[in-house]
Design an enzyme around this catalytic site. Sequence first.
Site, PDB file in Angstrom:
ATOM      1  CG  HIS B  63      -2.187   0.800   0.998  1.00 58.65           C
ATOM      2  ND1 HIS B  63      -3.447   0.282   1.119  1.00 58.65           N
ATOM      3  CD2 HIS B  63      -2.370   2.100   0.639  1.00 58.65           C
ATOM      4  CE1 HIS B  63      -4.350   1.216   0.864  1.00 58.65           C
ATOM      5  NE2 HIS B  63      -3.712   2.346   0.576  1.00 58.65           N
ATOM      6  CG  HIS B  65      -1.072   6.516  -1.694  1.00 56.00           C
ATOM      7  ND1 HIS B  65      -2.158   6.408  -2.528  1.00 56.00           N
ATOM      8  CD2 HIS B  65      -1.449   5.972  -0.503  1.00 56.00           C
ATOM      9  CE1 HIS B  65      -3.168   5.835  -1.867  1.00 56.00           C
ATOM     10  NE2 HIS B  65      -2.753   5.561  -0.646  1.00 56.00           N
ATOM     11  CG  ASN B  97      -5.223   7.266  -4.621  1.00 54.14           C
ATOM     12  OD1 ASN B  97      -4.092   6.810  -4.760  1.00 54.14           O
ATOM     13  ND2 ASN B  97      -5.645   7.828  -3.501  1.00 54.14           N
ATOM     14  CG  ASP B 155      -6.411   3.516  -0.980  1.00 55.45           C
ATOM     15  OD1 ASP B 155      -7.097   3.123  -0.024  1.00 55.45           O
ATOM     16  OD2 ASP B 155      -5.413   4.234  -0.850  1.00 55.45           O
ATOM     17  CG  ASN B 281      -9.804   8.268   5.523  1.00 55.34           C
ATOM     18  OD1 ASN B 281     -10.267   7.606   6.441  1.00 55.34           O
ATOM     19  ND2 ASN B 281     -10.489   8.553   4.442  1.00 55.34           N
ATOM     20  CG  ASP B 308      -2.443   4.495   3.574  1.00 56.56           C
ATOM     21  OD1 ASP B 308      -2.307   4.823   2.379  1.00 56.56           O
ATOM     22  OD2 ASP B 308      -3.458   4.778   4.242  1.00 56.56           O
TER      23      ASP B 308
HETATM   24 ZN   LIG Z   1      -6.921   3.979   1.638  1.00 61.01          ZN
END
Ligand SMILES: [Zn+2]
Lengths: 331, 444
Positions: B63, B65, B97, B155, B281, B308
């Site tokens: 996970h 980004h 995303n 996500d 979040n 994350d």
């Molecule tokens: Zn998420």
Amino acid sequence: MPHSNQTTRVEDILSKHLDGRKCWQARRHLLDTKDLTNAEIDCAMALASEFKKFRSQHLPPMDVLSGKTIANVFYENSTRTRSSFELAAKSLGATVLNFDVGSSSVSKGETILDTARTLASMDIDCIVQRHSSSGSCHQLAQQLGDQLHFVNAGDGWNGHPTQGLLDAFTMLEVLGSLKGAKVSIVGDITHSRVARSNIWLLQKLGAEVHVAGPTTLIPAGLDKLGVKVHYELEPAIKNADFIMALRLQLERQKQGLLASIGEYKKLYRIDHKCLSLAKPNVKVMHPGPLNRGIEITSDLADDPNLSLIETQVKNGVAIRMAVFYLLLNGN
Amino acid sequence: MQQSLFIKSVLVVDPANKKQEVMDVRIKDGLIAGCGANLKAEDGDCQIDGKNLWLTPGFVDIHTHLRDLGQSDKEDIQTGTKSAAAGGYTKVLAMANTDPPIDSAPILTLLLKKIEEQACVKVYPVATVTKGMSGEELTPMVDLARMGVQAFSDDGMPVSNLGVLRRAFEHAKLAGRTIISHAEDHDLTAGGCMHEGPQATALGLPGIPYASEAACVAREIEVVRQTGGTLHFGHISTAISVDLIAQAKKQGLKVTADTTPHHLTLSADDIKEYDTSFKMNPPLRTEADQKALVEALVNGTLDAIATDHAPHTKMEKSLPFDKAPFGVIGLETALPLTLEKLVKTKRLTPLQFISLFTDKPSTIIGISPYILKPGEQADLALIDPELSWQYDASKGMSKSCNSPFHLRNMTGKVLLTIAQGKVAYQDELNLSSRISGKLQTATK
Ligand SMILES: [Zn+2]
């Protein structure tokens, strides 16, 4: 010379509150009532008392803050509160700048930090800010606190410390001490910075704080913060010394937080009749502006024997004078 | 790696192999040339004294980004993968995303090209479940999977229409890929920006209730039951979600889940003075949730730790708390934070712990777990589990520094990361007393 007399009297009062004064001298901002010490509160109250007398004499302004510039930066409109701050600053001889947020570059995407920086460059001493985001004033104080004093004139749902102070001052004028006094705050607690500032401050002064309001408008976990929570009006106002009705934002109905304004009125409106449950000398307060007939009946709001609403407004100027004096004079 | 490297007396922690023993490891031309007791270094080997160090398979973050494309001011493939390497990661799953989102073949092609040119660790792209993350029309999953997409996820903007989600599971099955769920009911979140409870009330901030996550977990589990699909829940934050997942697993449903280092180590009580580097979040929950997450990692209800990692610029994070974007960076702090929480406290053995970063996350997304053995390409992390250091977010490899752990004292640090046979990261300062010779970090 009214000035020098006045200044001597102010210094006299401060000499009786040395601890409080020391704390204020170490403080650069008023952001919250949460972190005020009792010594600071007492000191501000004593000073406000003096300033209230001064205001009532219609004398020319004092000169204790001459040379200081205070900017009112209100991202949310409130002519009442802004005027109160302005009058307080001018009564102490400060220069006041009402920074027009609506027509400035703020509306073109400038951040609150940019605006504060711009004002700092203009050698402003103090920013009085109102903004819709909780903590917005705290963040500015962290970034620019060494260059500017900040007074929080309302940040989101979080705080409105001068309102808290003026409310406590008003109650103290009535009772002398708030130890063991029962104060009931009624209405939309979730979205109310007035409620929060009052809760933290009144708890410090020894009052027992009760709230009453619809389940949708009482924030989660409030009972864990030392507040007695009620969903019905009666137990909240039973034996209360003070009842504070909060302004109801009518858009809460559209957000699904209220079934109807009519239902709210039935359940929570403060009127003469419900006061029979409270202490015989109960007083009623409201931070304004009023929705007459919704959170409080018009008759009660205007009842000189029961309502402190006009006194609150008067005291607001005196408290704000005290805050400006303590933050800016000699700091 | 042209040069050869000899690591002497290092504790090899190799979960897929169920091996935890001290040995010597020799790496040559990017491959593991030998591992075992009493190996001999050869002339020209760069030598590292591995005493009290761990050598593990490179970490796998499912996970991350990485941003890039329209958000390269937050992070790009180069800085994001460097940050990954500095945290011991050699494989990362890049969330979809982005701006624009990875939802079609042309955008995926663009991303794959960037990865090819700039990544210093292996990047597995994720594509969105629905076009434009609108929650409506599905992306061409089979095609995208063939082009290299390793998983699918909306996500950040969870699919709220369960009918769409059902079809998505069915298509994902056809594509042979896992869907990663960001379990959140937006109507329950309703503009909240931290966990709902006394802390949010005291700060005057709108809260995000438990149910925002748990209700979504519950209903998605039922769609898994209906379709026989597989689903991975990312960043689980509440005890109630953990219970729901445990129950689903017990019933034989194909669900897996991870949590993050920040949810394991912080709670809503830690949010003070509106510091937006504590805004993410799902939000930081309560201490009871934190304990439940640790328990769930110990008993296997949670399968992995994922970062994350969510970089945002200083400017974005300097907005007021309610307006600032959600997310914190985490690649470079994941190991020490969780090591302290799980191994120093003796809740997990090093082998069980490293498994949460390596073979287990690999299995979730269908990558075969790495086994440390001769002939394999070197894909490794060398770790000093005892090294004390202070983390300075502004000096990290990430472009952003939105970390709640800025200036925190840490124990345990990655000293060297070799990804796909190349040195992707080395901590020269802390290696210097152990190394003879010089290692060249690959340039990319
Ligand atoms: Zn998420």
